[in-house]
Design a protein around this motif. Structure first.
Motif, PDB file in Angstrom:
ATOM      1  N   MET A   1       0.841  -1.196   0.000  1.00 12.86           N
ATOM      2  CA  MET A   1       0.000   0.000   0.000  1.00 12.86           C
ATOM      3  C   MET A   1       0.877   1.246   0.000  1.00 12.86           C
ATOM      4  O   MET A   1       1.973   1.228   0.561  1.00 12.86           O
ATOM      5  CB  MET A   1      -0.907  -0.005   1.234  1.00 12.86           C
ATOM      6  N   PRO A   2       0.447   2.308  -0.627  1.00  8.94           N
ATOM      7  CA  PRO A   2       1.301   3.493  -0.719  1.00  8.94           C
ATOM      8  C   PRO A   2       1.506   4.163   0.628  1.00  8.94           C
ATOM      9  O   PRO A   2       0.679   4.045   1.533  1.00  8.94           O
ATOM     10  CB  PRO A   2       0.532   4.409  -1.675  1.00  8.94           C
ATOM     11  N   VAL A   3       2.617   4.881   0.745  1.00  6.95           N
ATOM     12  CA  VAL A   3       2.891   5.697   1.912  1.00  6.95           C
ATOM     13  C   VAL A   3       3.001   7.133   1.450  1.00  6.95           C
ATOM     14  O   VAL A   3       3.517   7.405   0.360  1.00  6.95           O
ATOM     15  CB  VAL A   3       4.182   5.242   2.628  1.00  6.95           C
ATOM     16  N   GLU A   4       2.471   8.063   2.242  1.00  5.32           N
ATOM     17  CA  GLU A   4       2.464   9.472   1.880  1.00  5.32           C
ATOM     18  C   GLU A   4       3.219  10.279   2.932  1.00  5.32           C
ATOM     19  O   GLU A   4       3.334   9.856   4.093  1.00  5.32           O
ATOM     20  CB  GLU A   4       1.017   9.967   1.749  1.00  5.32           C
ATOM     21  N   PHE A   5       3.686  11.460   2.512  1.00  6.41           N
ATOM     22  CA  PHE A   5       4.522  12.287   3.389  1.00  6.41           C
ATOM     23  C   PHE A   5       3.979  13.714   3.425  1.00  6.41           C
ATOM     24  O   PHE A   5       3.738  14.322   2.381  1.00  6.41           O
ATOM     25  CB  PHE A   5       5.969  12.285   2.901  1.00  6.41           C
ATOM     26  N   LEU A   6       3.820  14.221   4.647  1.00  4.59           N
ATOM     27  CA  LEU A   6       3.266  15.555   4.881  1.00  4.59           C
ATOM     28  C   LEU A   6       4.327  16.465   5.477  1.00  4.59           C
ATOM     29  O   LEU A   6       4.936  16.143   6.500  1.00  4.59           O
ATOM     30  CB  LEU A   6       2.074  15.462   5.834  1.00  4.59           C
ATOM     31  N   GLY A   7       4.518  17.619   4.835  1.00  5.19           N
ATOM     32  CA  GLY A   7       5.413  18.639   5.357  1.00  5.19           C
ATOM     33  C   GLY A   7       4.635  19.883   5.753  1.00  5.19           C
ATOM     34  O   GLY A   7       3.421  19.865   5.914  1.00  5.19           O
ATOM     35  N   ILE A   8       5.343  20.998   5.878  1.00  2.90           N
ATOM     36  CA  ILE A   8       4.729  22.223   6.388  1.00  2.90           C
ATOM     37  C   ILE A   8       4.922  23.371   5.396  1.00  2.90           C
ATOM     38  O   ILE A   8       5.972  23.496   4.763  1.00  2.90           O
ATOM     39  CB  ILE A   8       5.333  22.615   7.766  1.00  2.90           C
TER      40      ILE A   8
ATOM     41  N   GLY B   1       0.359   0.071  10.673  1.00  3.12           N
ATOM     42  CA  GLY B   1      -0.801   0.573   9.950  1.00  3.12           C
ATOM     43  C   GLY B   1      -0.750   2.047   9.620  1.00  3.12           C
ATOM     44  O   GLY B   1      -1.706   2.587   9.070  1.00  3.12           O
ATOM     45  N   VAL B   2       0.344   2.729   9.955  1.00  2.20           N
ATOM     46  CA  VAL B   2       0.483   4.148   9.614  1.00  2.20           C
ATOM     47  C   VAL B   2       0.722   4.278   8.110  1.00  2.20           C
ATOM     48  O   VAL B   2       1.611   3.621   7.560  1.00  2.20           O
ATOM     49  CB  VAL B   2       1.650   4.786  10.394  1.00  2.20           C
ATOM     50  N   ARG B   3      -0.060   5.140   7.461  1.00  2.00           N
ATOM     51  CA  ARG B   3       0.063   5.301   6.009  1.00  2.00           C
ATOM     52  C   ARG B   3       0.418   6.723   5.594  1.00  2.00           C
ATOM     53  O   ARG B   3       0.766   6.946   4.432  1.00  2.00           O
ATOM     54  CB  ARG B   3      -1.248   4.881   5.325  1.00  2.00           C
ATOM     55  N   ILE B   4       0.322   7.673   6.497  1.00  2.00           N
ATOM     56  CA  ILE B   4       0.732   9.057   6.210  1.00  2.00           C
ATOM     57  C   ILE B   4       1.711   9.469   7.304  1.00  2.00           C
ATOM     58  O   ILE B   4       1.413   9.341   8.497  1.00  2.00           O
ATOM     59  CB  ILE B   4      -0.458  10.032   6.171  1.00  2.00           C
ATOM     60  N   ILE B   5       2.880   9.948   6.892  1.00  2.00           N
ATOM     61  CA  ILE B   5       3.928  10.340   7.831  1.00  2.00           C
ATOM     62  C   ILE B   5       4.135  11.846   7.738  1.00  2.00           C
ATOM     63  O   ILE B   5       4.446  12.376   6.659  1.00  2.00           O
ATOM     64  CB  ILE B   5       5.246   9.602   7.520  1.00  2.00           C
ATOM     65  N   SER B   6       3.935  12.524   8.862  1.00  2.23           N
ATOM     66  CA  SER B   6       4.244  13.942   8.959  1.00  2.23           C
ATOM     67  C   SER B   6       5.625  14.077   9.580  1.00  2.23           C
ATOM     68  O   SER B   6       5.905  13.460  10.619  1.00  2.23           O
ATOM     69  CB  SER B   6       3.203  14.656   9.826  1.00  2.23           C
TER      70      SER B   6
END
Length: 378
Positions: A1-8, A328-333
């Motif tokens: 499953m894809p993983v996504e990355f969140l910045g600021i 189960g984490v799929r979005i990483i900030s």
């Protein structure tokens, strides 16, 4: 499953460690930092909300007009506008960005801060209002016919929005919180549930609570999980921990220079919100957890928001993040303390390793599924 990355996304370079060297409102810096994310493998950037800060939807509109691919996560507090107006604003921004918008709803965990903009509801009342608000926004995005609403917090008649989100989509809704009320509302309404970075065991407990609350709300598929960290990376483990101690010293120095506070938004002691209370309780158990989680920064900032760090080489931090992915984490900030440089370094040196690890897990899962299918056929 894809993983996504969140910045600021931000209009100055100020952080817990750094007094601003830019202008207080610097659009050149805003574009530089967002472009740094866009060019280095990040999925989206957050436009945060604060009572005294710039209006984030206007900033997001500006960025959408200048940059073409980075996605936009807009923080929004229900107390600042009527939900019908907000639904139209979000749909307009989604059209302008050609479908790059997500919305993060913030209920507010600090009574004093909420009162700065006239919000006098109790915490539980705020969560009930947020749920009603989200439901109205969703309906406004999708309803082709006028509708009435008679709720606890909002009442209106014959509303329909002719401006809809881009290309028939519904923007992703993100939500966070660690209280019972937060889990109840967010698990029922959100596509993504955000938690702050905690040790693996307590993160697993948080995820289980989200899944249980989603099942109670009748959802077959629970929200995706987003976890937030402060990365501190260096070429060697020794250098990374030396850098971490320097970060802590800079936090303490900045706090001392400002009379013992870091922000008017968050107290250093006795925070009201459950998430910060959890972070401080974990920090009281020790500074280091699992392989790379460091809580000294959370303790120094009063558990203010995203404040637990991951410390190590890029490989060590990537492996630590993959352990959260396995939960189960799929979005990483991942927001650093030197905002621009850390966004570039994390994008260059950590994101590719995490994506590589996720791809290996996906390939292994596909091989296992194929073997199971072949065995069943045989």
């Amino acid at each position: 499953m894809p993983v996504e990355f969140l910045g600021i996304a931000t209009t100055s370079d100020a952080s817990e460690t750094t007094a601003p060297t830019t202008k207080p409102f610097d659009t050149d810096y805003l574009l530089r930092i967002v472009r740094a994310h866009e060019d280095n493998g990040w999925t989206r950037v957050l436009f945060a909300y604060g009572p005294s800060g710039p209006e984030p939807s206007v900033l997001a509109s500006y960025v959408a007009s200048k940059l073409d691919t980075v996605e936009l996560l807009l923080a929004h507090r229900p107390n600042v506008s009527y939900p019908t107006f907000a639904a139209k604003s979000f749909a307009t921004l989604d059209q302008l960005s050609q479908g790059r918008l997500s919305v993060h709803f913030i209920t507010g965990g600090n009574d004093h801060e909420q009162q700065r903009e006239g919000d006098t509801l109790t915490k539980d009342e705020r969560y009930a209002r947020t749920q009603e608000y989200i439901q109205i926004v969703k309906k406004a995005w999708t309803s082709a016919e006028p509708f009435d609403h008679e709720g606890e917090h909002y009442q209106f008649r014959d509303f329909v929005s002719t401006i809809k989100p881009y290309d028939g989509r519904v923007p992703t809704i993100s939500f966070g919180g660690s209280s019972d009320a937060a889990f109840k509302v967010g698990a029922a309404e959100a596509d993504i549930y955000a938690v702050w970075g905690e040790p693996l065991a307590s993160t697993a407990e948080q995820i289980a609570r989200v899944h249980d609350a989603a099942a109670l709300a009748g959802r077959v598929t629970p929200p995706r999980i987003h976890a937030a960290f402060r990365p501190i990376i260096a070429p060697t483990e020794e250098l990374a921990w030396a850098k971490a101690e320097q970060v802590l010293g800079r936090i303490e120095a900045r706090k001392a220079a400002q009379g013992g506070v870091l922000s008017a938004r968050h107290p250093i002691t006795n925070p009201e919100n459950a998430g910060s209370q959890r972070l401080l309780a974990i920090a009281a158990q020790g500074d280091r957890h699992d392989t790379a989680l460091w809580t000294a920064t959370a303790k120094a900032t009063g558990g203010a928001g995203n404040s637990n760090a991951l410390v190590g080489t890029p490989e060590q931090v990537a492996q630590a993040l993959l352990a959260y992915y396995d939960l189960g984490v799929r979005i990483i900030s991942a927001r650093g303390y030197d905002l621009l440089d850390d966004a570039i370094d994390f994008g260059r040196y950590v994101i590719p390793l995490v994506k590589e690890g996720v791809a290996a897990r996906d390939a292994e899962a596909a091989r296992t599924a194929q073997l199971v299918t072949q065995g069943a056929v045989a």
